[in-house]
Structures are given as C-alpha cells and as structure tokens.
Design a protein around this motif. Structure first.
Motif: not given
Length: 165
Positions: A58-70
C-alpha cells in the motif's frame, strides 16, 4: 546516519550511502522488458529516484502514484521507481494501475543500485524506502532515507527539491 527500522525492528543497510552535493553513483538495473538501464539512460533530465521495498504494498503503491502525479507537472523531469520486485511484477503493477508513464526498474539481479546508494536491507534483500533527487548533471540535491520503512517519505520536500533545480 540515524537508525533505520522496518516494522519497528532495526535493520542493517548495506552499501555506500550518498549525500547531498555528491555526484550520483551509476547503477545497472532491469526495465520491465528485461533491458538494462543505467543512469546514463536518463542523461540531461532532472531525476527523482523513488525507492520502495515492494511495489505491491500500500505505501509503495501510494508513493509511486504520488511522485509520478506531482513530477509529471515539472518540465524535463523523470521519476524512476526502483525496487527488488521482478520486472514481471512491476509490469503487472503498471498495467493494473492505469499509469502509462511510470518508469519502474528492478534491482533484483545484481543489487547494483541498492549497494551504490546504501539501501539494501541485509535481513530481507529488499531496498529501504528512500528518495534521491538529482539534477541534470547527476549531482545529488536531495536525499531521504526514511527512518521507518513502513512510513511515507516527505513528498513535499522531495518535490520542492525537484522543482528548485
């Protein structure tokens, strides 16, 4: 270096840790198609290297999404998500996530990235959660080794460092 834990248990990080102001060490990792990628493949780009223990959590998924979005809003920037997951698992995650421009790279074969950046967790053969921001000349401008491996990195500070280049 502060003590790093994973699920509140102390862990041992192997390799050479990098510091702000140093030149980023090269590495050899595998792309989803099993081709070899090195730092030179991203020459001339601003780089945010997002290191995760496993893309399937979960945290890794969120980290990957957040950084790519920003980072997609920042000109001439690329986000490299590196883990020890097999390229096949990374490819499956990318397809399931619906994210087309995510660059996932696997360090499972040689631990080249992990040893060169000091993030190999000896006890688990995973990579410790961390973030590195490099300018176009591969100078390290930001480093975060997350103290507790199940916590999120400081997204705002990392994105600000990438924007400031």
């Amino acid at each position: 270096m502060t003590n790093i834990t994973f699920k509140n248990n102390p862990i041992t990080l192997l390799g050479e840790q990098v510091t702000v102001g140093s030149v980023a060490p090269d590495f050899s990792v595998l792309a989803n198609d099993l081709s070899v990628r090195t730092l030179a493949d991203y020459e001339g780009k601003k780089k945010l290297i997002s290191v995760v223990p496993s893309i399937d959590t979960g945290v890794c998924d969120q980290q990957t999404r957040k950084f790519n979005e920003e980072a997609s809003k920042i000109e001439n920037a690329v986000v490299l998500t590196i883990s020890n997951d097999l390229p096949f698992a990374q490819s499956r995650w990318c397809a399931a996530s619906g994210l087309d421009n995510v660059v996932t790279l696997s360090d499972h074969k040689d631990l080249s990235f992990g040893m060169n950046y000091g993030v190999v967790i000896e006890e688990m053969r995973l990579l410790a959660r961390s973030v590195f921001v490099l300018n176009e000349n591969n100078e390290v401008v930001y480093v975060e080794y997350v103290n507790e491996g199940t916590d999120h990195p400081n997204y705002d500070k990392a994105i600000e460092a990438l924007k400031s280049i």
